[in-house]
Each structure stands twice: as C-alpha cells, then as structure tokens.
Motif scaffolding. Structure first.
Motif, PDB file in Angstrom:
ATOM      1  N   PRO A 226       8.532   4.630   4.802  1.00  0.00           N
ATOM      2  CA  PRO A 226       7.527   4.601   3.739  1.00  0.00           C
ATOM      3  C   PRO A 226       7.715   3.349   2.882  1.00  0.00           C
ATOM      4  O   PRO A 226       8.834   3.066   2.443  1.00  0.00           O
TER       5      PRO A 226
ATOM      6  N   PHE B 148       0.870  -1.163   0.000  1.00  0.00           N
ATOM      7  CA  PHE B 148       0.000   0.000   0.000  1.00  0.00           C
ATOM      8  C   PHE B 148       0.914   1.222   0.000  1.00  0.00           C
ATOM      9  O   PHE B 148       1.353   1.684   1.049  1.00  0.00           O
ATOM     10  N   GLU B 149       1.186   1.697  -1.212  1.00  0.00           N
ATOM     11  CA  GLU B 149       2.080   2.844  -1.338  1.00  0.00           C
ATOM     12  C   GLU B 149       1.517   4.019  -0.563  1.00  0.00           C
ATOM     13  O   GLU B 149       0.339   4.171  -0.428  1.00  0.00           O
ATOM     14  N   GLY B 150       2.366   4.891  -0.102  1.00  0.00           N
ATOM     15  CA  GLY B 150       1.874   6.046   0.635  1.00  0.00           C
ATOM     16  C   GLY B 150       1.663   5.720   2.102  1.00  0.00           C
ATOM     17  O   GLY B 150       1.380   6.610   2.900  1.00  0.00           O
ATOM     18  N   LEU B 151       1.790   4.452   2.471  1.00  0.00           N
ATOM     19  CA  LEU B 151       1.702   4.076   3.877  1.00  0.00           C
ATOM     20  C   LEU B 151       3.042   3.515   4.321  1.00  0.00           C
ATOM     21  O   LEU B 151       3.816   3.010   3.522  1.00  0.00           O
TER      22      LEU B 151
ATOM     23  N   SER C 144       7.099   2.680  -0.030  1.00  0.00           N
ATOM     24  CA  SER C 144       7.545   2.881  -1.407  1.00  0.00           C
ATOM     25  C   SER C 144       9.065   2.999  -1.494  1.00  0.00           C
ATOM     26  O   SER C 144       9.628   2.971  -2.575  1.00  0.00           O
TER      27      SER C 144
END
Lengths: 315, 240, 293
Positions: free
Chosen positions: B133, B90-93, B135
């Motif tokens: 993060p 879950f990118e951004g998390l 990502s």
C-alpha cells in the motif's frame, strides 16, 4: 476471477427463484437495489463523488418507459434505450454544472436536482399524470414473455444485476477504472499523470446514471403504477447510496453485499419496526462510519491487500 | 530544431500580488536547468505555471508547440512530466497501481500498461514493493514512487520539485547519478533545488529567481559568484 | 394603494415564515461555520421540537410557547451529547464521514419518531393563535406573529451570546481558526459540543414554534433539512447574519413565486435559487469569502 463470482451471483439468484417463490417480490427489490447501488458506486465509490440524487435516474427510467409505452405505444426495450440515453444526457449536464463544486456542495446540489425532477413529475400532469401518477396497463411481449409476471420480472432483475456487475467489472479493471480512482484520490496528481478529471467524472456519471435508469425502467414495470413520490424521493437516493457505502465503496461486490444484508435484515425486522425499518439504515451507517469507514467489503479488501504484501515480502 | 521547453515573459498574479514577473528561459533536450532562489522567490509558482497547474500570462512552448492555454493534463500528454515537492501518491492504492495510472497515458491496454509500470518501478528500485500500500512507504521510497510515476509517463521534459530534499548522503548520491542518467538519455530536466551539491553536480545552467524575477543565469559557478545572487540570498552585497 | 395590498400580504407572509426559516438556518450555519460539519439531521431536530411540543401539549396541557423553555435546554444538552459521543470522533476523518454520520442520525431520529408517534399528521390547536390581526388591510395570523416575535427574541439572544460574552468569543475564534484558537487556550472540543447543542436547540425551538402552524408527520424533517440548506447557501454557509437574510429571502421568494407563478412549484423556487447561488456565487448572496467545504 470475478467471472466465477458473477456465476455465483447467478446461481444464488436461481436458488432464490426456485426455493423461495413467495419471496420473489422481495428478491426483485433486492436485485434492483443491488444493481442501483453498484451503478451508484461507479460515481460515488470509484470516482469519489457522493451523489444523493440518484433516484432521479430511477424515476427517469420508470417514467420514460411508462410514458412512451402508453402514449406512443413504444415497446419497453426501445423505451429503455431511450431512458438510458436521456439519463446519460442528464448526467452530463448535471455533472458539467456541479462537478466544480467541492465535496459537500456537490452532495447538496445532487439532492436539489432530484427534488426538482420530483416536483416536475408532480406538476407536469399532461406528461406524467401528476401526483396521481401513471398506470402501465399492457406492454409488448418480448419473445412471448409476459412482462407483468413476477417470475419473468425476477429473471429480468437478475439479468439486470449481472449486467451491471459485468459492466462495472469491465470498467473498473481497465484504464477508466484506474483513472477514476486517481481522480478520487488526488486530482492535481491525476492531472499531472495526464488525466482530465472532469472528463473522467462525466464518463462515470453517465455510465452510472444510464445503468441506474435501466433498473428504473424495470422497476416501473414491476410497480406498474407509477407515482412521483416513491420514484424520485430522497429516501430512495439515500437508500441506494447507503447500501453501497455500508457494503463497501470502491469494491465490485460491496454494494451487492450491502443490498443483500440490509434488504434481508429490514425484512426480518419488519415485525419489530414495521414501516420504520429504515432505522436499520441509519444505525448501520453510523456504525460503519465510526468503526468500518471503508464499508464491510472495503475493510476486508484493505486487510487482504496488506496480507498479500506481507506474505509476498516474507516469501 | 525547437528547444524542449521555451518560456517567454511568464507572469503569474494572484489577486494583487505578482508572484512571477516576466520570467523567460530555454531548456534544450538533454539539458539540466536548475531553478534556485531564496524562499518566496516564486520558484514553485513558476514551476506550476510551466506545468500548467496555474494560469499565467506570457508564452510557454513545448517542442515548438504553444501550450500556454493548455491545462496540466494536456501538457502531460504532450510530453511533460513532474514530481510534486510534497509527494502526492494515490493513497489507498498499491505502489504498482500508483504507477499503472500514468502508464495508461500511452496505452489503453491493461497488460501493456502494467509492463511499463513495472519497468518504471525497476528503474527507481521499487520492484519489490509493488504490492505494498503506497500509504505505508517511508520518505525515501515515497520520493522514488513520485519519480516512478513521472517516469512512467515517458516524459521528454521532466520537472523535479525539490527532489533531493531530506535525503541522507548515500540516497542523495544515488539520486544525483540517477538524474544524470535521465538527462544523458535525452530527457530535458528542470529542477527546483535548494541542495547546492545537486545543483553544482547536475545543472548545465542555473536560473536564479528573487522576488518573482530572474536576476541571474549562468553555470553553477558563475551564479554562485554573482554578487546579485549573494545579495538576494543574504540581503547584503559582498564588498571585495 | 389597493394593488399593493396583495403584494404586501405576500411579502409579510413571506417574512414571517422566513423568520422561522432563518431560525433553522442560523443553527445550521453556526454548526458549519464553527465545525465545518454539514448537519444532515438538522431538519430532524426541528421535527423533534415539533413532536416535543405536541407531546407536552397533549399529555401535560402545556402551551407550546411555554414548552419552548423546556425545548431550548433539552436541545442544548442532546446536541452536546450527540457531538461528544459520535461526531467528535470523526473530526479528523476523511471526506464525507460527518455528513454520513449525521445522515444516519437523521434516519434514526425520523424512524424513532415514527415508532413513537405513528404516521398520522399531528398538530396543536391553539384557539387564540388561529385568530388574525388586521393591519392596514394585511391579515396577519396571530400564531405567525408570535412566531416572528419569538424568532426575533431568540436570534437577538444568540447575537448577544456570540458577540458580548467570553464564550461567544471562544466560538468565533474557533470558527475563524481552530488551531489558532487552541493555541490561545480555547478548548475547541467543548466549543464544538456547545455549538452543536446550540444548533440543535435553535432547530428544536423552530419546531416548537411551527407546531401550532403546521401538521407534523415523521418525515417532515427531511424537507426542513433541505430548506435549511437552501437558506444557508443563499446566505453563505457559516454566516449567521447571512442565514437570517437567506431565511427571510427564501420565505418571500416562496410566497411570491407561489402567488404569481405557480403554487405547485413553490418548493422549486428555493431550489433553483439554491442551485444558482451554488454555481455562480458559492460564498452566498451575503457572504464575503469562499468557504472551503
């Protein structure tokens, strides 16, 4: 932590009320816009479903209170409860039908739904007074408070914003908030994690719509003269969405900051731009999209997350 | 006692194309089943049919319960977990938030979910990266995060989609013994794999797919000796 | 024959206005088909065309149908610039970035028009265009006939451009597969800028044609954007012939609905059709494959 900030919001509201009595109407508009934007963000920011039809809920709230107040003599607080229930129902139906639409199609559909409601409000003269509109002449007084007094309305608007913020904080810090973000980021991955994406989005929409409608109820009372155009128009939906996006989607206080910034800026520019102060919205959103895509507070948030990790890794 | 997973005559068609044709298999608790076959054989499609990401004909049962008509999230709630071949963080998390999400499956309480999430991170060795993060992770760590997300579900049947791909020898060895440990604790595992070392060291049984059909099944040794399997991979039957 | 006349009147009226809708929709569909961009400012481009025609008429006495010759290249150039300066940067941005950028653009344009021209409704009064021609009992306003004729000419020119020229081939290749087109040597960045310019030119042309027919107010743009969306969804986003069909259909549906059902809900018929198509046949009534947005 955020209770502290909620307290700050309350204090700021108090300060505004005490120090700027001439600007109470402006303050009310700011508070309502901030509340609507925060509610919008639950769907648009946290769950990733951009709606450009949220004015539908504002209008629904205003008209429900007005119609039940004038036709059935219903007290506005019951009218507000009814409005929120209707809003949640609308959101569920609307979401069930349109969540299967990908990305921009969903946005287009949301515009169409709000437009249709606007046309219904204009055409169903018996119910809504048509294009001429409805007037709210008198309302029951809760605890002897005159709901048409600007001061009372200000406090109600402040209370509304704080309520919305509190609910948003509660939702986003808990399981539903994380599920909303998972659905936003990657639906198949969310499904593999046991999340039902449609259910999550429907919850987000219902809460978002209900809270927006509540603000709409208050807005109707503030206006006391309701007309379909300003209550359902796409420009209102766009304002709500843009304020949240500029301030920072997916952050608790981003929409509030966006609302405060833009309302104050638009007021300052009113001398220069007169009615065209919406130009600011346009210019700002283009700037944000190009240079700060997560919005003001969103970019700050991303920066602090990185720094927090870097400090932790070093320490 | 019902098997952990039973698939019977699973068939998947897309338009006019039959990607998976009548494949059956059984996986017991604590067993590791390998799913191999040349590219395009239908392994990932079968995988997606078993996990519920793709509709299929036939029957799939999980611990005796029919799940064929259930979507992926419902099967997850019944004890199924999976990783994706191309990782889907879950990118951004942050890393921790990523694992928090599946951890919420078994509890609505934030603090309890966080405890479970941290335990899963500990298992895969990403505890020190909890606040990073997601990502920003490199391949090996993204892989481990993917695994942690599945483990946080506390699955009873775990589907691994090419978990070993792209790992360097030390990372590969670690991952192999890790998976062995999972099975030893009672987890049933179905793994799609191309890395033969992992297949031979881990799998109790191997199912071979070619052109959407099961063409062989047996121990890793039996399957690698099977002329039909060799033919499927090389296109030519070996003559003795 | 008597009973058919009102029906034919409605249908013809619908087709004529539908032609203009088609012109607006074609530009939007082209932009979406090639660039995968939902241009929220499309209606505002129409508004620019309207006000341009009005300004040239009032200040220079130019007949709007002559202004068309100025509007087309102006639109092409302006669209090209907008794409190059703003939209090109967002090509690989996530989600709704281009949608929001064009939305912002629409606000800037609408408000700029307000600042320049004020809120009073403006129009062009062309004495020769208010006359009507009588054809087998059907009354056809001359202005609408001219509009229909010009629309036909412009769309034919567009068709020729897309199907009979090298540039057109490059555009079609980029629409089908951007990467593939790059691989065979197409400069897709230039194609994108060109297509956006074309879309804007078409929209502005529609605006010029509309100026003698309707009143212009600065907010007229958003209603045309919505109409353009309805047209392109009906016809299938990305399909130029679909947009033509969708535009004509919308015009006829509006006229028939307003005559036989309720005129107050005139705009709602298109919206309902729009929602129904979106929900049950997202590839459009005339489209073939589902376009991913």
């Amino acid at each position: 932590m955020s209770y502290l900030r909620l307290g700050l919001v309350a204090l700021a509201g108090l300060a505004w009320f005490l120090l700027l009595p001439d600007y109470r109407t402006l303050g009310i508009n700011l508070l309502l816009l901030a509340g609507w934007a925060t509610a919008w963000d639950l769907l648009g920011g946290w769950s990733g479903q951009t709606s450009l039809g949220h004015a539908a809920f504002v209008g629904l709230g205003a008209y429900t209170v007005a119609v039940t107040g004038t036709s059935w003599d219903l007290a506005p607080w019951w009218g507000a409860l009814l409005a929120m229930a209707l809003a949640a129902l609308l959101a569920l139906l609307w979401g069930k039908l349109t969540f299967r639409l990908r990305g921009s199609y969903f946005v287009l559909a949301s515009i169409a739904v709000a437009e249709i409601l606007r046309l219904v409000a204009i055409n169903e003269r018996e119910l809504t007074g048509g294009a001429i509109g409805l007037f709210i002449f008198d309302l029951k007084e809760p605890f002897g408070l005159d709901l048409f007094d600007r001061g009372v309305e200000f406090w109600l608007a402040l209370g509304y914003l704080i309520l919305v913020l509190a609910i948003a904080a509660f939702v986003t810090r808990g399981r539903l908030g994380y599920q909303m973000r998972a659905v936003r980021e990657d639906e198949p991955s969310a499904e593999a994690a046991g999340i039902n994406p449609e259910a999550v989005k429907l919850w987000a929409f219902a809460i978002s719509g209900g809270l927006t409608a509540l603000g709409g109820c208050l807005y109707g009372i503030v206006l006391s003269a309701l007309q379909p155009q300003p209550l359902f128009e796409i420009h209102l939906s766009v304002r709500i969405a843009l304020v949240a996006i500029i301030g920072g989607r997916g952050t608790l206080f981003g929409p509030l900051i966006g609302a405060a910034l833009i309302t104050v800026a638009a007021e300052l520019f009113r001398n220069v731009f007169a009615e065209a102060n919406l130009l600011i919205y346009g210019a700002l959103i283009v700037i944000v999209v190009l240079f700060a895509p997560s919005g003001l507070l969103g970019e700050v948030h991303r920066w602090t997350v990185r720094r927090r990790y870097a400090r932790g890794a070093r320490g | 006692m019902p098997a952990a997973l039973e698939a019977e005559a699973v068939t998947v068609t897309f338009g006019g194309l039959t990607a998976v044709n009548g494949v059956s298999l059984v996986v017991e608790e604590g067993a590791i089943i390998g799913l191999i076959g040349p590219n395009g054989a239908g392994k990932t499609t079968l995988f997606n049919a078993l996990t519920g990401h793709v509709r299929s004909a036939g029957e799939v049962t999980l611990f005796g319960q029919r799940v064929t008509r259930l979507p992926a999230y419902a099967r997850t709630r019944l004890g199924m977990g999976r990783t994706f071949q191309v990782e889907r963080p879950f990118e951004g998390l942050t890393v921790l938030e990523n694992v928090l999400i599946p951890a919420f499956l078994h509890t609505p309480d934030r603090r309890e979910a966080e405890t479970r999430a941290r335990a899963a991170l500990e298992q895969v060795g990403l505890s020190d990266r909890a606040l990073q993060p997601s990502s920003d992770l490199n391949l090996a760590r993204r892989r481990r995060l993917e695994l942690a997300k599945a483990l946080a579900l506390e699955p009873r049947v775990l589907f691994l989609d090419e978990l070993m791909a792209g790992l360097n020898p030390p990372a590969l060895r670690d991952m192999i013994s890790f998976v062995r440990g999972l099975a030893d604790s009672g987890m049933a595992i179905v793994m799609v794999e191309h890395i033969m070392q992992a297949v031979t060291e881990l799998c109790d049984r191997v199912v071979v797919l070619a052109f959407g059909e099961r063409i062989a099944e047996g121990t890793p040794q039996q399957v690698t000796d099977d002329p039909r399997v060799i033919e499927a991979y090389l296109g030519v039957a070996e003559d003795d | 024959m008597e009973g058919l006349v009102p029906l034919l009147q409605n249908v013809t009226g619908g087709l004529l206005i539908g032609g203009i809708y088609a012109l607006i929709g074609v530009g939007l569909s082209l932009i979406f088909g090639v660039m995968r961009v939902i241009n929220f400012a499309h209606g505002e481009f129409v508004a620019i065309g309207m006000y341009l025609a009005i300004a040239l008429f009032v200040d220079l006495g130019l007949d709007p149908y002559v202004s068309l010759l100025i509007a087309l290249p102006a639109g092409l150039l302006a669209g090209w610039l907008i794409q190059r300066v703003v939209l090109a940067r967002l090509i690989d941005s996530p989600g709704d970035s281009t949608l929001l950028a064009t939305l912002g653009l629409s606000l800037v344009i609408a408000n700029a028009l307000f600042l320049l021209f004020g809120a009073e409704p403006r129009s062009i009064y062309l004495p020769y265009a208010t006359a009507t021609v009588n054809l087998a009992g059907i009354r056809l306003p001359v202005a609408q006939l001219i509009a229909g004729g010009i629309t036909l000419a412009v769309i034919t020119a567009l068709w020729l451009l897309l199907n009979r020229t090298e540039i057109g081939r490059a555009v079609r290749a980029t629409a089908q597969n951007r990467l593939g087109a790059e691989l065979v040597g197409v400069n897709t960045r230039r194609v994108h800028a060109l297509v956006f310019g074309l879309g804007m030119a078409l929209a502005m042309a529609a605006g010029v044609i509309l100026a003698p027919l309707l009143f212009a107010i600065p907010t007229v743009g958003s209603s045309y954007t919505l109409k353009a969306f309805v047209v392109t969804v009906l016809g299938g986003l990305g399909s130029v012939p679909g947009a033509i069909g969708g535009g004509l259909l919308l015009g006829v549906v509006e006229f028939l609905g307003a005559s036989y059902l309720s005129s107050g809900y005139r705009d709602a018929y298109g919206l309902f059709a729009f929602l129904i198509v979106l929900l049950f046949r997202p590839q459009g009534l005339f489209g073939r494959e589902t376009k991913r947005v």
